[in-house]
Design a protein around this motif. Sequence first.
Motif, PDB file in Angstrom:
ATOM      1  N   PHE A 271     -11.030  -1.529   8.647  1.00  0.00           N
ATOM      2  CA  PHE A 271     -11.373  -1.963   7.088  1.00  0.00           C
ATOM      3  C   PHE A 271     -12.246  -1.581   7.269  1.00  0.00           C
ATOM      4  O   PHE A 271     -12.764  -1.170   5.092  1.00  0.00           O
TER       5      PHE A 271
ATOM      6  N   VAL B 104      -5.148  -6.882   6.803  1.00  0.00           N
ATOM      7  CA  VAL B 104      -5.869  -6.179   7.136  1.00  0.00           C
ATOM      8  C   VAL B 104      -7.167  -6.406   7.411  1.00  0.00           C
ATOM      9  O   VAL B 104      -8.336  -5.146   8.362  1.00  0.00           O
TER      10      VAL B 104
ATOM     11  N   HIS C  90      -7.508 -13.054   1.000  1.00  0.00           N
ATOM     12  CA  HIS C  90      -7.553 -11.378   0.802  1.00  0.00           C
ATOM     13  C   HIS C  90      -6.005 -10.376   0.512  1.00  0.00           C
ATOM     14  O   HIS C  90      -5.657 -10.052  -0.889  1.00  0.00           O
TER      15      HIS C  90
ATOM     16  N   PHE D 138     -12.166  -5.708  -8.465  1.00  0.00           N
ATOM     17  CA  PHE D 138     -11.501  -5.019  -7.456  1.00  0.00           C
ATOM     18  C   PHE D 138     -12.821  -4.867  -6.905  1.00  0.00           C
ATOM     19  O   PHE D 138     -12.962  -5.183  -5.225  1.00  0.00           O
TER      20      PHE D 138
ATOM     21  N   HIS E  74      -4.651 -10.048  -3.729  1.00  0.00           N
ATOM     22  CA  HIS E  74      -3.871  -8.823  -4.070  1.00  0.00           C
ATOM     23  C   HIS E  74      -2.782  -9.614  -4.217  1.00  0.00           C
ATOM     24  O   HIS E  74      -1.522  -8.235  -5.736  1.00  0.00           O
TER      25      HIS E  74
ATOM     26  N   HIS F 119      -7.739   5.210  -2.747  1.00  0.00           N
ATOM     27  CA  HIS F 119      -7.798   3.545  -1.755  1.00  0.00           C
ATOM     28  C   HIS F 119      -6.715   3.335  -0.994  1.00  0.00           C
ATOM     29  O   HIS F 119      -5.653   3.267   0.211  1.00  0.00           O
TER      30      HIS F 119
ATOM     31  N   PHE G  76       0.430  -0.891   0.083  1.00  0.00           N
ATOM     32  CA  PHE G  76       0.020  -0.347   0.264  1.00  0.00           C
ATOM     33  C   PHE G  76       0.939   1.579  -0.113  1.00  0.00           C
ATOM     34  O   PHE G  76       0.263   2.172  -0.368  1.00  0.00           O
TER      35      PHE G  76
ATOM     36  N   HIS H  56     -13.676  -0.085   3.789  1.00  0.00           N
ATOM     37  CA  HIS H  56     -14.106   0.181   2.656  1.00  0.00           C
ATOM     38  C   HIS H  56     -16.041   0.232   2.627  1.00  0.00           C
ATOM     39  O   HIS H  56     -15.907   0.172   1.749  1.00  0.00           O
TER      40      HIS H  56
ATOM     41  N   HIS I  54      -5.656   3.458   3.926  1.00  0.00           N
ATOM     42  CA  HIS I  54      -4.944   2.579   4.047  1.00  0.00           C
ATOM     43  C   HIS I  54      -3.738   2.665   5.122  1.00  0.00           C
ATOM     44  O   HIS I  54      -3.379   2.881   6.272  1.00  0.00           O
TER      45      HIS I  54
ATOM     46  N   HIS J  59     -14.314  -6.444  -2.756  1.00  0.00           N
ATOM     47  CA  HIS J  59     -14.868  -6.077  -2.032  1.00  0.00           C
ATOM     48  C   HIS J  59     -15.932  -5.457  -1.415  1.00  0.00           C
ATOM     49  O   HIS J  59     -16.436  -5.657  -0.205  1.00  0.00           O
TER      50      HIS J  59
HETATM   51 CU1  CUO Z   1      -8.470  -5.796   0.018  1.00  0.00          CU
HETATM   52 CU2  CUO Z   1      -8.132  -1.629   0.680  1.00  0.00          CU
HETATM   53  O1  CUO Z   1      -8.353  -3.723  -0.900  1.00  0.00           O
HETATM   54  O2  CUO Z   1      -8.159  -4.186   1.021  1.00  0.00           O
END
Ligand code: CUO
Length: 685
Positions: free
Chosen positions: A392, A386, A200, A225, A204, A356, A76, A396, A360, A229
């Motif tokens: 979180f 996260v 998660h 994405f 990513h 975004h 991030f 989101h 974070h 989420h």
């Molecule tokens: Cu998966 Cu913000 O993108 O946590």
Amino acid sequence: LFDRVTEPLFLPKGEENIVFKLPTEYLAPRYQSIVSEITDRWGGVKNRMEIDVKPITLPDLSIPMTLGRGENFSPFLPHHRQMASRLVETFLGMRTYEDFLSLSIYCRDRINPYMYTYALSIAMLHRSDTNELPLPPLPEVFPDKYVDGAVFSRARQEANVVSSGNRLPIVIPLDYTASDLDPEHRVAYFREDIGINVLHWQWHLYYPFSGLMQIVKKDRRGELFYYFHQQIIARYNFERLSNKLARVKRLLNWREPVEEDYFPKLDNIVSSRVWPPRNAFTTLRDINRELDQIKFDIQDLERWRDRIYEAIHSGSVVNEKKQLIELTEMDGIDILDNMIDASILSVNPNLYGDIHNLGHVMMGFCHDPDARHLETFGVIADPATVMRDPIFYRWHAFIDSIFQEHKKVIPRYTVQQLSFDKVCVTAVEVITEKAPKNEFSTFWQQSDIDLSRGLDFAPRGPVFVRYTHLQHAPFITKLQVQNDGPPRAGTVRIFLAPKFDERGLPMLLRDQRLLFIEIDKFPVQLKTGSNIIQRRSDESSVAIPFERTFRNLTGVGESQQAAAFTFCGCGWPQHMLIPKGRQEGLSAEYFVMVSDGSVDKVEQPPPEQNCRAAHSYCGLHKRRYPDRRSMGYPFDRVPRDGVNTLREFMTPNMGIIDVKIRHSEIAVGPGPGNVPATLPNLGEL
Ligand code: CUO
């Protein structure tokens, strides 16, 4: 290479005592002067398996090597992301498998272990000569990111004193991070579930923000994405309603102190520190940390947010050449996500920023925004951890509300876009063994995970922890579909949503549509006349079994085989497919739709892997997303004018039934294959 990644590579690895024979220049500088000592020490290890490492002409690694071995790492953070992308590119650039292996070995003791694991995993998933190789699940490489830090000293003791066949699992209680004095703790079992957190992180890895175009630019990446989420938030809200908590509030005002606190109780074996907690009512602040080469203000985020809203309401975005790009009904969401998310596919990073990711980062550094205390970030800034933190979901929920704003301004689905001519769903039924008709049954289950790959102490051998997670009894969905047309292909789409809101009142579809969680989606061939379709919960396109999230664990002391942790390992954990519900039974609506397969179908070769991929949240490897409709269809848009309730929304090719989700407080122990109950015998239905 992933085994005990914080220890030098020349130490024996794995149960087989693998010893890597490194060229002297491959040893980390600290060890180069003691080569003979190392050789003497390991020369006597019995039954060792030696691997000769071929030296290569080394590429320039100065950029990824800037991050210290003992520092924390997060994709991030833009600076970290750049370093990791450079490393991934270098790995992908190695022409042969042998050269790639050699470089991976050279890097292992030089690069920050977490960045190394991240970059090597991405490279392996995307190289054609390695994408079939199993990668270990992250809890085995970095158990510190997933289990109570207090476990490690007990694990060390168990390993030191008890021989490997006689060790007992270390039991982690369900309530180790907080007590019920904190109402948010009621959903800690979801936030801290190891399977959900693993997914998660994996997700990513498959869909990185940056790096070479070939690994970032995937079919409908941005839309996926958003959908992944969005579904996490819907599932979290379902769990909250199960536990009599209100739906999560969006984190809208970044100038107000944040009510939610979090004390992670996690160690960090890379930095040898604990993960910093966040106190209740902490104020978010501008970030200026030279240490991490990052400086931005809350105002930057506010500016980007306003520009994004302006783009949504005007229906188009401005690219770097000052051209307008329309946010269309089908592709708008993909464009929008890539600039919010924000990936290198953003149409205009200068204008729309990096909202975004820096959100974070802002939350992750709120305890030390200018690094005066030399503290690292909190769990909210690492994709592996996260989801543990209540903030979180607030963040989101805000991010999702931007996407929903776009969904509000695009055309609603017409009756025709929802219908399937001459196809009618005439009956829907859910069958769970030992439960009344149309009832789901949830309970607790204990499962064991071996931490030994990630523990840096001898003697070796498995060291298990036993953790408690939610589970549900397997079930079957039975449908009756009348087809008055010719034989045709259809797609069955199954969703589940709570029936009542926090006050126990029926919901408007406008609100309920955001709570529909996908349960399954699969193609069917409809013959003319009546069709009976039966589908088992373990076939779901959303979920993968426990064994695939972790490994093929069948209990303490029994053999383990590495389950292929490639794309096949991506999927919502099967044990979390059904929300907890309530002891008295939570009322929910089970929705089934059969859409026109000829419209849904994506023409492409079948997936390469021979496993069943859980594509709903993860997509398919090297393939397009296997459903042409917008993700979340038919609930991704606001209902058409005049439709207020789910019943008014229905077309004949849809069916709904009232179901109950009943939770029992019993905890089932780990059994062979961790399968808690059997599926009903299909012959008896
Ligand atoms: Cu998966 Cu913000 O993108 O946590």
